[in-house]
Every structure is written in structure tokens, then in C-alpha cells.
Design a protein around this motif. Structure first.
Motif, short mmCIF file in Angstrom:
data_model
loop_
_atom_site.label_atom_id
_atom_site.label_comp_id
_atom_site.label_asym_id
_atom_site.label_seq_id
_atom_site.Cartn_x
_atom_site.Cartn_y
_atom_site.Cartn_z
N PRO A 271 0.82 -1.15 0.05
CA PRO A 271 -0.21 0.16 -0.17
C PRO A 271 0.71 1.37 0.02
CG PRO A 271 -0.05 -1.05 2.19
CD PRO A 271 0.74 -2.03 1.40
N ALA A 272 1.96 1.21 0.31
CA ALA A 272 3.07 2.39 0.23
C ALA A 272 2.88 3.18 -1.16
CB ALA A 272 4.37 1.95 0.57
N GLY A 273 2.74 4.42 -1.14
CA GLY A 273 2.78 5.32 -2.21
C GLY A 273 1.36 5.44 -2.96
N GLY A 274 0.31 4.67 -2.46
CA GLY A 274 -0.89 4.82 -3.06
C GLY A 274 -1.07 4.53 -4.49
N GLN A 275 -0.49 3.35 -4.95
CA GLN A 275 -0.70 2.99 -6.35
C GLN A 275 -1.37 1.87 -6.60
OE1 GLN A 275 1.80 4.77 -8.56
NE2 GLN A 275 1.38 5.96 -6.31
N GLY A 276 -1.99 1.16 -5.91
CA GLY A 276 -2.57 -0.20 -6.15
C GLY A 276 -4.25 0.23 -6.69
N LEU A 277 -4.84 0.97 -6.10
CA LEU A 277 -6.27 1.30 -6.52
C LEU A 277 -6.17 2.12 -7.60
CD1 LEU A 277 -9.01 2.61 -4.41
CD2 LEU A 277 -8.18 4.00 -6.38
N ASN A 278 -5.16 3.01 -8.06
CA ASN A 278 -4.89 3.81 -9.16
C ASN A 278 -4.71 3.02 -10.19
OD1 ASN A 278 -5.07 6.92 -8.05
ND2 ASN A 278 -4.08 5.49 -6.64
N THR A 279 -3.72 2.16 -10.08
CA THR A 279 -3.34 1.25 -11.10
C THR A 279 -4.45 0.43 -11.69
OG1 THR A 279 -0.92 1.36 -10.31
CG2 THR A 279 -1.51 -0.43 -12.03
N SER A 280 -5.09 0.03 -10.72
CA SER A 280 -6.31 -0.89 -10.88
C SER A 280 -7.47 0.00 -11.66
CB SER A 280 -7.06 -1.09 -9.60
OG SER A 280 -5.96 -2.25 -8.88
N VAL A 281 -7.73 0.97 -11.31
CA VAL A 281 -8.77 1.97 -12.01
C VAL A 281 -8.32 2.21 -13.50
CG1 VAL A 281 -9.33 4.29 -12.26
CG2 VAL A 281 -9.81 3.18 -9.98
N GLN A 282 -6.95 2.20 -13.60
CA GLN A 282 -6.53 2.47 -15.07
C GLN A 282 -6.48 1.35 -15.76
OE1 GLN A 282 -2.93 5.22 -14.84
NE2 GLN A 282 -3.94 5.78 -12.86
N THR B 103 7.28 -0.98 -4.05
CA THR B 103 8.22 -1.69 -3.11
C THR B 103 9.35 -0.69 -2.77
OG1 THR B 103 7.66 -3.81 -4.14
CG2 THR B 103 9.82 -3.80 -3.23
N GLY B 104 9.66 0.15 -3.75
CA GLY B 104 10.73 1.10 -3.43
C GLY B 104 10.19 1.97 -2.39
N VAL B 105 8.80 2.65 -2.62
CA VAL B 105 8.45 3.73 -1.61
C VAL B 105 8.37 2.87 -0.14
CG1 VAL B 105 6.39 4.84 -1.00
CG2 VAL B 105 7.14 4.67 -3.25
N HIS B 106 8.02 1.53 -0.27
CA HIS B 106 7.60 0.92 0.99
C HIS B 106 9.19 0.96 1.82
CE1 HIS B 106 5.71 -2.23 3.78
NE2 HIS B 106 6.98 -2.45 4.00
N HIS B 107 10.18 0.64 0.95
CA HIS B 107 11.48 0.52 1.71
C HIS B 107 12.41 1.90 2.03
CE1 HIS B 107 11.28 -3.74 1.95
NE2 HIS B 107 11.30 -3.95 0.55
N GLY B 108 11.59 2.92 1.43
CA GLY B 108 12.22 4.16 1.55
C GLY B 108 13.24 4.84 0.58
N GLU B 109 13.31 3.95 -0.49
CA GLU B 109 14.28 3.92 -1.59
C GLU B 109 13.68 5.04 -2.63
OE1 GLU B 109 15.38 -0.68 -1.18
OE2 GLU B 109 14.44 0.19 -2.84
N VAL B 110 12.23 5.21 -2.71
CA VAL B 110 11.74 6.33 -3.70
C VAL B 110 10.76 7.29 -2.81
CG1 VAL B 110 10.07 6.30 -5.64
CG2 VAL B 110 11.44 4.41 -5.53
N THR B 111 10.61 8.47 -3.10
CA THR B 111 9.90 9.33 -2.43
C THR B 111 8.62 9.35 -3.23
OG1 THR B 111 10.55 11.05 -4.15
CG2 THR B 111 11.92 10.80 -1.77
N ARG B 112 7.72 9.96 -2.39
CA ARG B 112 6.19 10.13 -2.81
C ARG B 112 6.22 11.54 -3.87
NH1 ARG B 112 5.81 7.94 2.30
NH2 ARG B 112 4.58 5.99 2.19
N GLY B 113 6.33 11.61 -5.01
CA GLY B 113 6.54 12.95 -5.65
C GLY B 113 6.16 12.61 -7.13
N ARG B 114 6.94 13.09 -8.02
CA ARG B 114 6.51 12.93 -9.28
C ARG B 114 6.12 11.66 -10.04
NH1 ARG B 114 6.38 16.66 -13.29
NH2 ARG B 114 6.80 18.05 -11.76
#
Length: 457
Positions: free
Chosen positions: A289-300, A341-352
Motif C-alpha cells: 500500500p505504500a505510495g498509494g498505487q494499487g487502487l490507481n493502477t487498478s482503475v487505469q 516496493t521502492g516507496v515501502h523500503h524508503g528508496e523512492v519518494t512520494r512525488g513526481r
């Protein structure tokens, strides 16, 4: 019927809306007796806001939620610092929505369900799929109550434990993102302000967060527990958890409205299509759930598949068009799995990267770039917003049609505007119903042939 959609989550409801506005005979079936009651997927990313704009629900979505608050970090009962949840992404004419919205998933689904009903679509609740068989003409779906339904196509939007995917025998490879058990719940809490996302971390990596859910009186509780600790999903267990990790007392948790536990994993289905059956949403890909991508990828997923099913079932497009669903969405989902997965581990920031405005289909067989030296927007890119002769592009795009920018319409059913905004660069651009550039050329020559190739002439 034309399409049977299994699952009345955001994926299934979005697809139902898109098919209903295209005049496709579709039915959504859901094993539960009602809509999902929890807040789980609460982040609506900017690209999904654009999708909801096209589907006619963005205003209701915006009114149902609000912006994300800053994160407040607590240590030993004291406020230890404040951090923004997301890096700021500047809005401009081409991208009017750049901030994620927070909307409880149950509220998003209520809005989508109402829109579907307004278009004449419906959801049949209490219909659990027990199996299916397909042949050259369609799919027969068997339900647990002994009844059956027949459709030309079936879409599995029934979640990570998809009964349809299992019935098809499609594998789903993945990995555990985090070995620790997690808990998520909707609670009523007193003693915390609603201006911050309150986080209570421990040095061992476990912790609790309490986020005020915009548009409600609830907080979403998120907890990462120590490895080996089994989540207690009772009210008493949640109260003990909050009292143990925060300065609040057990009695400050006044109500438990919904609760679930999980272990974050990333998994991708081996195929997104098996004959006349398509996998979409969590049935095709499962995210942290980190980064809020699951629902959004699913809608798309649903947004990509909807116009293609409509083109084949209503406009006479070749069946091969449906193959491009997997060709476009599976690589996209794989990239999003790596991102979450990168957001979950702190390797990717929530941004662009997480707002999803940069996603596209440059390698798709539907993306045809014929200019010798393209600049600006290219075939396969998301079509940015803008204004041409006083017409906002997102208003022009809204609806189930194609749009040609820079020339007269080559065929009925295509909306045309005399130019593209300067930000697009020179050329003529044919925009797909899902807001991506399908074809680009120096002149309009070739647009008609492209439409014929995808079966829209």
C-alpha cells in the motif's frame, strides 16, 4: 450479455461505468452482500483524478475527501517533528491536478456505484463465482448458488485472491515486501487533532499511525507489528495496540468500524488475458500500500480495457485490439510494483513518480509516431490538458470518442479541434478515448489509415 464483470470494487465499478456509457450490455457481480466498507485504498492520484473527470465523477470525489495532511512524528508522548507526506509537483495548464486526494475507499465506491446506476448499469450482490468454462463464442460462469450466467467476455476484478484467476489456472508470481504483519482499521479516536497524520514509530521498526480520514469523522489506523506478533482484530486488541504505541489511553479509541490485517507483497499475474477472460486490478497485480498505487493502477486497467471492449463489441473493431490490453497494462503494472516496493523500503519518494502523470505506452503496437523529428508530446504519451480556441482539452476529450488535434475529423465519431496547444509541439495528434496519443504526424495524412487499422472505420 456482452461482459460479465466479477467484483464491485473500484476496478469493476470503473469498468462498468465505461462500458455503460458505450452502450455495452454488462453486469457487475459481487460475492459480498454490499459494497466494501473500509477505507483501505484512500489515495486518488492525479492521473486517476483525470480518469474520474472523464467519467463524470471528479466533482463528487473531490467533495467526498480532501488533501493529505502533513505527517506529525511523536516520540515519548511529545511532538518531535513535522514532515510533508508528498513532494510538491507544480501544476500547469497541461497538468491541472498534481496533488493526491484522500478519499476513503468505501466513499469512492459509493460514488462510482451511483454513477453506474445513473447510466443504467447494475451490480448483483451475493453472487459468488464457483467456476467457469469458455468456448469460441463466450464464457459460462457458475455461481455458488447453482445458477449460471453467459457472456461474450468476462473480466476478473475480484481481488488478490481472485476466484476467476484460480479457475483459469493463471499463475501469480511475487515476493514478500515486508515480513512483518500489518494491521489497518477505521476507528473513532479522541485526543488527536485532525490537522496531521500522526505517526508513532519505535526503534525496532514497528509503529502505529493514525490518519484523519478526510470527509469523515474517522481515523485510519495503520500498524506495523513486530515479526511474530499476531494481529488482534478485536476492539480490545486495537485499543491495546493504540495504548501501547501512543500517549492515548485505550478508552480514547471509542469505536472500531472496520479492520483487516495483511502482509505486504508484490505479485504479478503471468497473463492478463486467457481467451475471453481478462484480469484487472488486484486480480492481476498486488502491491504494497505504500505510495498509494494499487487502487490507481487498478482503475487505469479498467479505463484501458473499457474502450477496447466497446470498440470490439459495438464498433466492429478486430478482436486483436483486445490483445493490446495485456501488452500495455502488464508492463505498466510491473513498473508500478517496483515503484511501490521502492516507496515501502524508503528508496523512492512520494512525488513526481507516484502521481502517475508520466505513465504512457510508447512501446505499444497502438502508438504510431510518424514525424521525422518529434518534439514535445509523442505517440504513446498521456495527452496533456490545454486550451484551443477557448475549448479546454479535457472537456473536449470527455466522453467515449477519439479526438484529433490539428486537422478536420477524418471520420464520423472523431471530435476535431483546429490545433494542438503549443506545449504539444508541432504536428497533428490523434488522442485515444483513454487520453493517450495513439497517432502523431506532420499532417493529418495517415490518421484515417490508423483508425482503419484499429478497426474504427
Amino acid at each position: 450479455m456482452d461482459v460479465l464483470i466479477v467484483g464491485a470494487g473500484p476496478t469493476g465499478l470503473t469498468l462498468g461505468i465505461d462500458l455503460a456509457r458505450r452502450g455495452v450490455d454488462a453486469l457487475v457481480v459481487e460475492r459480498a452482500e454490499g459494497l466494501f466498507p473500509g477505507s483501505r485504498g484512500k489515495g486518488i492520484q492525479p492521473r486517476t483524478q483525470e480518469v474520474f473527470d472523464d467519467l463524470g465523477v471528479l466533482q463528487e470525489i473531490r467533495e467526498a475527501g480532501g488533501p493529505y495532511p502533513a505527517r506529525m512524528i511523536w516520540k515519548d508522548g511529545e511532538r518531535a517533528g513535522e514532515l510533508p507526506m508528498f513532494e510538491k509537483v507544480a501544476a500547469d495548464e497541461g497538468a491541472p491536478y498534481t496533488e493526491p486526494l484522500m478519499v476513503a475507499q468505501w466513499r469512492t465506491q459509493e460514488i462510482l456505484h451511483a454513477r453506474l446506476a445513473g447510466l443504467g448499469g447494475r451490480v448483483a450482490f451475493g453472487r459468488e463465482v464457483a467456476g467457469l468454462e469458455q468456448d469460441a463464442e463466450g464464457v459460462t460462469v457458475r455461481f455458488a448458488d447453482g445458477t449460471t450466467a453467459r457472456a461474450r467476455h468476462v473480466v476478473a476484478a475480484d481481488g488478490g485472491r481472485s476466484a476467476v484467476r484460480r479457475a483459469l489456472g493463471v499463475g501469480m508470481a511475487g515476493e514478500t515486501v515486508d515480513p512483518a504483519p500489518f494491521l489497518v482499521a477505521d476507528v473513532r479516536v479522541r485526543g488527536l487533532d485532525r490537522d496531521h497524520w500522526h505517526t508513532f514509530p519505535r526503534d525496532d521498526g514497528s509503529g502505529v499511525a493514525l490518519c484523519p480520514l478526510a470527509g469523515t469523522d474517522d481515523f485510519q489506523l495503520q500498524a506495523r507489528l513486530p515479526e511474530g506478533r499476531e494481529p488482534d482484530l478485536s476492539l480490545a486488541g486495537v485499543r491495546e495496540l493504540v495504548a501501547g504505541y501512543t500517549h492515548l489511553g485505550a478508552e480514547d479509541v471509542t469505536e472500531l468500524r472496520w479492520v483487516s490485517d495483511f502482509r505486504p507483497r508484490a505479485a504479478l499475474a503471468d497473463r492478463f488475458r486467457a481467451g475471453r477472460v481478462f484480469l484487472a486490478g488486484d486480480a492481476a497485480h498486488v502491491h504494497s500500500p505504500a505510495g498509494g498505487q494499487g487502487l490507481n493502477t487498478s482503475v487505469q486497467d479498467a479505463y484501458n480495457l473499457g474502450w477496447k471492449l466497446g470498440a470490439v463489441l459495438r464498433d466492429g473493431a478486430p478482436e486483436a485490439l483486445l490483445d493490446t490490453y495485456e501488452e500495455e497494462r502488464r508492463p505498466n503494472a510491473a513498473a508500478m510494483l517496483g515503484l511501490t516496493t521502492g516507496v515501502h523500503h524508503g528508496e523512492v519518494t512520494r512525488g513526481r513518480a507516484t502521481v502517475q502523470l508520466g505513465l504512457g505506452y510508447p512501446d505499444s503496437p497502438l502508438s504510431t509516431e510518424t514525424r521525422t523529428d518529434p518534439a514535445g508530446v509523442r505517440a504513446g504519451d498521456r495527452a496533456p490538458d490545454g486550451t484551443v480556441d477557448g475549448v479546454r482539452l479535457f472537456d473536449a476529450f470527455r466522453g467515449p470518442h477519439w479526438t484529433l488535434l490539428g486537422a478536420a475529423a477524418p471520420t464520423p465519431g472523431v471530435r476535431a479541434l483546429p490545433a494542438a496547444p503549443e506545449s504539444y509541439g508541432p504536428g497533428v495528434f490523434l488522442v485515444r478515448p483513454d487520453g493517450y496519443v495513439g497517432w502523431a504526424g506532420e499532417t493529418a495524412a495517415g490518421a484515417d489509415a490508423y483508425l482503419a487499422r484499429v478497426g474504427l472505420r
